[in-house]
Design a protein around this motif. Structure first.
Motif, mmCIF file in Angstrom:
data_model
loop_
_atom_site.group_PDB
_atom_site.id
_atom_site.type_symbol
_atom_site.label_atom_id
_atom_site.label_comp_id
_atom_site.label_asym_id
_atom_site.label_seq_id
_atom_site.Cartn_x
_atom_site.Cartn_y
_atom_site.Cartn_z
ATOM 1 N N TYR A 53 0.820 -1.203 0.000
ATOM 2 C CA TYR A 53 0.000 0.000 0.000
ATOM 3 C C TYR A 53 0.862 1.265 0.000
ATOM 4 C CZ TYR A 53 -3.749 3.182 1.404
ATOM 5 O OH TYR A 53 -4.665 4.206 1.458
ATOM 6 N N ASN A 54 1.946 1.266 0.752
ATOM 7 C CA ASN A 54 2.802 2.448 0.870
ATOM 8 C C ASN A 54 4.103 2.287 0.088
ATOM 9 O OD1 ASN A 54 0.970 3.650 2.600
ATOM 10 N ND2 ASN A 54 2.076 3.068 4.454
ATOM 11 N N SER A 55 4.768 3.398 -0.145
ATOM 12 C CA SER A 55 6.116 3.375 -0.716
ATOM 13 C C SER A 55 7.072 2.730 0.284
ATOM 14 C CB SER A 55 6.587 4.796 -1.012
ATOM 15 O OG SER A 55 5.765 5.396 -1.974
ATOM 16 N N ASN A 56 8.209 2.310 -0.215
ATOM 17 C CA ASN A 56 9.265 1.706 0.616
ATOM 18 C C ASN A 56 8.777 0.483 1.381
ATOM 19 O OD1 ASN A 56 11.203 3.674 -0.203
ATOM 20 N ND2 ASN A 56 10.228 5.109 1.215
ATOM 21 N N TYR A 57 7.814 -0.262 0.786
ATOM 22 C CA TYR A 57 7.361 -1.563 1.288
ATOM 23 C C TYR A 57 6.744 -1.451 2.667
ATOM 24 C CZ TYR A 57 11.047 -1.349 -1.985
ATOM 25 O OH TYR A 57 11.816 -0.906 -3.013
#
Length: 154
Positions: A53-57
């Protein structure tokens, strides 16, 4: 002495109703229902693609084992069926329970051979982010505009 195939078995085979071999498992079912998708961590799942869902896992994620024609409608047992069957993020964190389509920001590809390609449109079409084997990538082209995923070779 010749061995005879029972009439019922012959009729089933002729009608094409025999069970598909394991290699031809229903991928919609596997992506939706397999414990590999939501019950196992990304590190231990046999599914090689994880979408976050978010950047950088960060935030919620889902493990996916097979190419997905449309994140908003991954059919169990094939089409047609009433309503849509979206794939959702299922591991806790920000975005848990949200549909994956147009909501992902990063991916991990644990496969050793195939590229993981995240597409802008359903049906493996449009612009795409390519993740090389054994890599993790913040989506740029398809960040929050992702609709399908496929395994590819060069």
């Amino acid at each position: 002495m010749r061995r005879r195939i029972p009439i019922i078995a012959t009729a089933v085979l002729a009608m094409g109703l025999a069970a598909a071999p394991q290699a031809q498992a229903n991928t919609g079912y596997e992506n939706q229902m397999s414990p590999e998708a939501c019950e196992k961590s990304q590190a231990t799942s046999l599914f090689k693609y994880a979408i976050y869902y978010n950047s950088n896992y960060g935030g919620a994620y889902r493990n996916i084992g097979y190419s997905v024609w449309d994140f908003a409608d991954e059919r169990i047992g094939g089409a047609p069926q009433g309503g849509t069957q979206p794939l959702r993020f299922c591991h806790g964190g920000n975005g848990n329970g949200q549909g994956i389509k147009n909501n992902a920001a990063s991916v991990k590809n644990k496969h050793t051979t195939y590229y993981a390609v995240t597409y802008f449109n359903s049906g493996y079409k449009g612009s795409a982010d390519w993740s090389s084997p054994r890599s993790q990538t913040n989506l740029s082209v398809t960040k929050n505009e992702n609709a399908s995923f496929a395994w590819q070779t060069l």
